[in-house]
Design a protein around this motif. Structure first.
Motif, PDB file in Angstrom:
ATOM      1  N   GLN A  98       0.826  -1.200   0.000  1.00 32.87           N
ATOM      2  CA  GLN A  98       0.000   0.000   0.000  1.00 32.87           C
ATOM      3  C   GLN A  98       0.858   1.248   0.000  1.00 32.87           C
ATOM      4  OE1 GLN A  98      -2.757  -0.300   3.213  1.00 32.87           O
ATOM      5  NE2 GLN A  98      -3.931  -1.917   2.230  1.00 32.87           N
TER       6      GLN A  98
ATOM      7  N   PRO B 110      -5.745   1.856  -1.293  1.00 28.86           N
ATOM      8  CA  PRO B 110      -6.801   1.170  -2.047  1.00 28.86           C
ATOM      9  C   PRO B 110      -8.008   2.068  -2.263  1.00 28.86           C
ATOM     10  CG  PRO B 110      -6.281  -0.029  -0.005  1.00 28.86           C
ATOM     11  CD  PRO B 110      -5.497   1.230  -0.007  1.00 28.86           C
TER      12      PRO B 110
ATOM     13  N   GLU C  18     -10.857   0.518  -3.227  1.00 30.45           N
ATOM     14  CA  GLU C  18     -11.884  -0.381  -2.719  1.00 30.45           C
ATOM     15  C   GLU C  18     -11.224  -1.683  -2.298  1.00 30.45           C
ATOM     16  OE1 GLU C  18     -14.222  -0.177  -6.227  1.00 30.45           O
ATOM     17  OE2 GLU C  18     -13.252  -1.888  -7.147  1.00 30.45           O
ATOM     18  N   TYR C  19     -11.890  -2.412  -1.407  1.00 33.08           N
ATOM     19  CA  TYR C  19     -11.360  -3.691  -0.956  1.00 33.08           C
ATOM     20  C   TYR C  19     -12.508  -4.590  -0.524  1.00 33.08           C
ATOM     21  CZ  TYR C  19     -12.058  -1.803   3.718  1.00 33.08           C
ATOM     22  OH  TYR C  19     -12.609  -1.263   4.846  1.00 33.08           O
TER      23      TYR C  19
ATOM     24  N   TYR D 251      -8.443 -11.653   1.011  1.00 29.86           N
ATOM     25  CA  TYR D 251      -8.506 -10.189   0.937  1.00 29.86           C
ATOM     26  C   TYR D 251      -8.135  -9.755  -0.469  1.00 29.86           C
ATOM     27  CZ  TYR D 251      -7.184  -5.307   1.822  1.00 29.86           C
ATOM     28  OH  TYR D 251      -7.076  -3.943   1.776  1.00 29.86           O
TER      29      TYR D 251
ATOM     30  N   ALA E 183      -7.726  -5.912  -2.712  1.00 28.41           N
ATOM     31  CA  ALA E 183      -7.769  -4.448  -2.709  1.00 28.41           C
ATOM     32  C   ALA E 183      -7.336  -3.941  -4.078  1.00 28.41           C
ATOM     33  CB  ALA E 183      -6.848  -3.883  -1.637  1.00 28.41           C
TER      34      ALA E 183
ATOM     35  N   SER F 154      -4.232  -4.933  -8.363  1.00 28.92           N
ATOM     36  CA  SER F 154      -4.933  -5.436  -7.183  1.00 28.92           C
ATOM     37  C   SER F 154      -3.976  -6.255  -6.345  1.00 28.92           C
ATOM     38  CB  SER F 154      -6.114  -6.324  -7.585  1.00 28.92           C
ATOM     39  OG  SER F 154      -7.142  -5.554  -8.145  1.00 28.92           O
TER      40      SER F 154
END
Length: 85
Positions: free
Chosen positions: A14, A20, A22-23, A46, A48, A56
């Motif tokens: 990150q 992100p 969205e996740y 998970y 993101a 992603s």
């Protein structure tokens, strides 16, 4: 089809690629062919989407690919990075 790049180092994805947009947790996604037969099944603990890099991040992804020849491929990783075309 998803393309994965496995990461063996402990970098913070990150921080390197942005935050992100969205996740989701505990995802399950299926893709089907034009005849309604399953082509791929992706699960991950998970996921993101990072818009800055167009990629992603996935944690514990599992992909099952059903080939037209009848072969079934199972792919898994602890972490993966998918680029969106």
């Amino acid at each position: 089809v998803w393309w994965f790049h496995l990461q063996n180092h402990h970098a913070n994805p990150q921080r390197e690629r942005g935050k992100p947009q969205e996740y989701m947790s505990n995802i399950s996604i299926c893709n089907y062919d034009v005849n309604g037969k399953i082509k791929e099944h992706l699960t991950a603990e998970y996921w993101a989407f990072i818009p800055k890099s167009g990629s992603s991040i996935l944690q514990m992804p599992r992909v099952t690919m059903y080939r037209t020849e009848g072969d079934v491929w199972h792919l898994s990783a602890n972490k993966a990075l998918a680029w969106h075309a």
